[in-house]
Scaffold this motif. Structure first.
Motif, PDB file in Angstrom:
ATOM      1  N   LYS A   1       0.836  -1.207   0.000  1.00  0.00           N
ATOM      2  CA  LYS A   1       0.000   0.000   0.000  1.00  0.00           C
ATOM      3  C   LYS A   1       0.868   1.253   0.000  1.00  0.00           C
ATOM      4  O   LYS A   1       0.600   2.205  -0.734  1.00  0.00           O
ATOM      5  CB  LYS A   1      -0.951   0.003   1.196  1.00  0.00           C
ATOM      6  N   ARG A   2       1.905   1.274   0.832  1.00  0.00           N
ATOM      7  CA  ARG A   2       2.797   2.437   0.874  1.00  0.00           C
ATOM      8  C   ARG A   2       3.469   2.665  -0.462  1.00  0.00           C
ATOM      9  O   ARG A   2       3.526   3.796  -0.954  1.00  0.00           O
ATOM     10  CB  ARG A   2       3.874   2.254   1.943  1.00  0.00           C
ATOM     11  N   LEU A   3       3.991   1.606  -1.051  1.00  0.00           N
ATOM     12  CA  LEU A   3       4.685   1.747  -2.329  1.00  0.00           C
ATOM     13  C   LEU A   3       3.738   2.125  -3.469  1.00  0.00           C
ATOM     14  O   LEU A   3       4.178   2.673  -4.481  1.00  0.00           O
ATOM     15  CB  LEU A   3       5.462   0.472  -2.654  1.00  0.00           C
ATOM     16  N   SER A   4       2.456   1.868  -3.300  1.00  0.00           N
ATOM     17  CA  SER A   4       1.496   2.245  -4.336  1.00  0.00           C
ATOM     18  C   SER A   4       1.196   3.739  -4.318  1.00  0.00           C
ATOM     19  O   SER A   4       0.676   4.277  -5.305  1.00  0.00           O
ATOM     20  CB  SER A   4       0.197   1.441  -4.192  1.00  0.00           C
ATOM     21  N   VAL A   5       1.548   4.435  -3.228  1.00  0.00           N
ATOM     22  CA  VAL A   5       1.285   5.871  -3.130  1.00  0.00           C
ATOM     23  C   VAL A   5       2.558   6.697  -2.927  1.00  0.00           C
ATOM     24  O   VAL A   5       2.491   7.916  -2.835  1.00  0.00           O
ATOM     25  CB  VAL A   5       0.265   6.200  -2.015  1.00  0.00           C
ATOM     26  N   GLU A   6       3.706   6.033  -2.846  1.00  0.00           N
ATOM     27  CA  GLU A   6       4.970   6.729  -2.624  1.00  0.00           C
ATOM     28  C   GLU A   6       6.046   6.237  -3.591  1.00  0.00           C
ATOM     29  O   GLU A   6       6.042   5.082  -4.006  1.00  0.00           O
ATOM     30  CB  GLU A   6       5.500   6.483  -1.205  1.00  0.00           C
ATOM     31  N   THR A   7       6.947   7.138  -3.900  1.00  0.00           N
ATOM     32  CA  THR A   7       8.188   6.798  -4.573  1.00  0.00           C
ATOM     33  C   THR A   7       9.262   7.620  -3.884  1.00  0.00           C
ATOM     34  O   THR A   7       8.956   8.394  -2.983  1.00  0.00           O
ATOM     35  CB  THR A   7       8.112   7.068  -6.097  1.00  0.00           C
ATOM     36  N   ASP A   8      10.510   7.459  -4.278  1.00  0.00           N
ATOM     37  CA  ASP A   8      11.539   8.255  -3.620  1.00  0.00           C
ATOM     38  C   ASP A   8      12.404   8.965  -4.646  1.00  0.00           C
ATOM     39  O   ASP A   8      12.271   8.763  -5.855  1.00  0.00           O
ATOM     40  CB  ASP A   8      12.368   7.418  -2.641  1.00  0.00           C
ATOM     41  N   CYS A   9      13.277   9.815  -4.150  1.00  0.00           N
ATOM     42  CA  CYS A   9      14.123  10.631  -5.018  1.00  0.00           C
ATOM     43  C   CYS A   9      15.014   9.775  -5.909  1.00  0.00           C
ATOM     44  O   CYS A   9      15.185  10.079  -7.098  1.00  0.00           O
ATOM     45  CB  CYS A   9      14.971  11.577  -4.167  1.00  0.00           C
ATOM     46  N   ALA A  10      15.571   8.713  -5.366  1.00  0.00           N
ATOM     47  CA  ALA A  10      16.464   7.861  -6.151  1.00  0.00           C
ATOM     48  C   ALA A  10      15.720   7.210  -7.312  1.00  0.00           C
ATOM     49  O   ALA A  10      16.248   7.133  -8.435  1.00  0.00           O
ATOM     50  CB  ALA A  10      17.106   6.795  -5.258  1.00  0.00           C
ATOM     51  N   ASP A  11      14.497   6.743  -7.071  1.00  0.00           N
ATOM     52  CA  ASP A  11      13.729   6.110  -8.149  1.00  0.00           C
ATOM     53  C   ASP A  11      13.316   7.121  -9.214  1.00  0.00           C
ATOM     54  O   ASP A  11      13.342   6.826 -10.415  1.00  0.00           O
ATOM     55  CB  ASP A  11      12.509   5.394  -7.585  1.00  0.00           C
ATOM     56  N   VAL A  12      12.920   8.326  -8.787  1.00  0.00           N
ATOM     57  CA  VAL A  12      12.571   9.369  -9.753  1.00  0.00           C
ATOM     58  C   VAL A  12      13.803   9.735 -10.576  1.00  0.00           C
ATOM     59  O   VAL A  12      13.745   9.818 -11.805  1.00  0.00           O
ATOM     60  CB  VAL A  12      11.970  10.601  -9.047  1.00  0.00           C
ATOM     61  N   SER A  13      14.934   9.927  -9.909  1.00  0.00           N
ATOM     62  CA  SER A  13      16.177  10.263 -10.598  1.00  0.00           C
ATOM     63  C   SER A  13      16.560   9.174 -11.606  1.00  0.00           C
ATOM     64  O   SER A  13      16.921   9.476 -12.748  1.00  0.00           O
ATOM     65  CB  SER A  13      17.302  10.456  -9.580  1.00  0.00           C
TER      66      SER A  13
ATOM     67  N   MET B   1       6.621  11.953  -4.013  1.00  0.00           N
ATOM     68  CA  MET B   1       8.046  11.668  -3.937  1.00  0.00           C
ATOM     69  C   MET B   1       8.479  12.045  -2.519  1.00  0.00           C
ATOM     70  O   MET B   1       8.588  13.232  -2.194  1.00  0.00           O
ATOM     71  CB  MET B   1       8.836  12.477  -4.974  1.00  0.00           C
ATOM     72  N   ILE B   2       8.666  11.015  -1.688  1.00  0.00           N
ATOM     73  CA  ILE B   2       9.029  11.283  -0.298  1.00  0.00           C
ATOM     74  C   ILE B   2      10.380  11.984  -0.238  1.00  0.00           C
ATOM     75  O   ILE B   2      11.250  11.751  -1.052  1.00  0.00           O
ATOM     76  CB  ILE B   2       8.999  10.001   0.571  1.00  0.00           C
ATOM     77  N   GLY B   3      10.504  12.884   0.707  1.00  0.00           N
ATOM     78  CA  GLY B   3      11.732  13.650   0.876  1.00  0.00           C
ATOM     79  C   GLY B   3      11.675  15.010   0.213  1.00  0.00           C
ATOM     80  O   GLY B   3      12.285  15.959   0.672  1.00  0.00           O
ATOM     81  N   GLY B   4      10.959  15.099  -0.914  1.00  0.00           N
ATOM     82  CA  GLY B   4      10.828  16.369  -1.618  1.00  0.00           C
ATOM     83  C   GLY B   4      12.173  16.992  -1.969  1.00  0.00           C
ATOM     84  O   GLY B   4      13.163  16.293  -2.219  1.00  0.00           O
ATOM     85  N   ILE B   5      12.211  18.311  -1.972  1.00  0.00           N
ATOM     86  CA  ILE B   5      13.436  19.036  -2.305  1.00  0.00           C
ATOM     87  C   ILE B   5      14.549  18.693  -1.328  1.00  0.00           C
ATOM     88  O   ILE B   5      15.705  18.523  -1.722  1.00  0.00           O
ATOM     89  CB  ILE B   5      13.171  20.552  -2.342  1.00  0.00           C
ATOM     90  N   THR B   6      14.204  18.559  -0.051  1.00  0.00           N
ATOM     91  CA  THR B   6      15.217  18.222   0.957  1.00  0.00           C
ATOM     92  C   THR B   6      15.837  16.867   0.653  1.00  0.00           C
ATOM     93  O   THR B   6      17.064  16.706   0.704  1.00  0.00           O
ATOM     94  CB  THR B   6      14.590  18.221   2.364  1.00  0.00           C
ATOM     95  N   GLY B   7      15.019  15.884   0.330  1.00  0.00           N
ATOM     96  CA  GLY B   7      15.525  14.555  -0.005  1.00  0.00           C
ATOM     97  C   GLY B   7      16.369  14.571  -1.261  1.00  0.00           C
ATOM     98  O   GLY B   7      17.397  13.889  -1.346  1.00  0.00           O
ATOM     99  N   TRP B   8      15.937  15.347  -2.265  1.00  0.00           N
ATOM    100  CA  TRP B   8      16.693  15.462  -3.515  1.00  0.00           C
ATOM    101  C   TRP B   8      18.090  16.011  -3.219  1.00  0.00           C
ATOM    102  O   TRP B   8      19.090  15.486  -3.705  1.00  0.00           O
ATOM    103  CB  TRP B   8      15.931  16.360  -4.491  1.00  0.00           C
TER     104      TRP B   8
END
Length: 143
Positions: free
Chosen positions: A21-33, A114-121
């Motif tokens: 469920k979490r992964l269906s609504v979240e991704t992270d900076c590394a995966d987006v990158s 995208m968890i972390g947002g600008i700070t995570g990026w």
């Protein structure tokens, strides 16, 4: 007994359900990158907070500036109904991505944050784009 084990761990079945469920609504900076670098951008990346000036100072390359307050049926009509949107905000201290995701979901649109947002990026050491245009990660990284 430690604070860690004060509560028994969930069963594997419960953990699987929870993390799916979490992964269906979240991704992270590394995966987006990784998707942007590989040219596999099968989503629209949205920078959903701040002014146009703040967006121009720095944003994730490829992100469109669409503040969550401007998300509406009319505005989202620019994209096909099945378009996946990935929203991000300033970081863990900001709930703009959650507000955008809720609005998009209420409009029946597929969405992740995208968890972390600008700070995570920034924490990942990833480059930012500047200016009023979305930019491109590969071009920014080459500078």
């Amino acid at each position: 007994m430690s604070y860690v084990t004060d509560y028994a761990p969930a069963s594997s079945a419960t953990a699987i359900e929870h993390f799916l469920k979490r992964l269906s609504v979240e991704t992270d900076c590394a995966d987006v990158s990784a998707a942007l670098k590989a040219g596999d951008q099968d989503f629209v990346l949205l920078h959903v907070v701040g002014s146009a000036e703040a967006y121009a100072r720095r944003h994730v390359p490829g992100a469109l500036h669409l503040p969550h307050r401007e998300i509406s049926t009319a505005r989202m009509a620019a994209w096909p109904e099945d378009t996946l949107f990935v929203a991000y905000c300033a970081g863990p201290h900001c709930n703009g991505a959650d507000q955008a995701a809720l609005k998009l979901a209420r409009l029946g649109r597929p969405v992740k944050i995208m968890i972390g947002g600008i700070t995570g990026w920034a924490d990942e050491g990833l480059p930012f784009a500047t200016g009023a245009e979305p930019g491109d990660l590969l071009a920014v990284a080459a500078e």
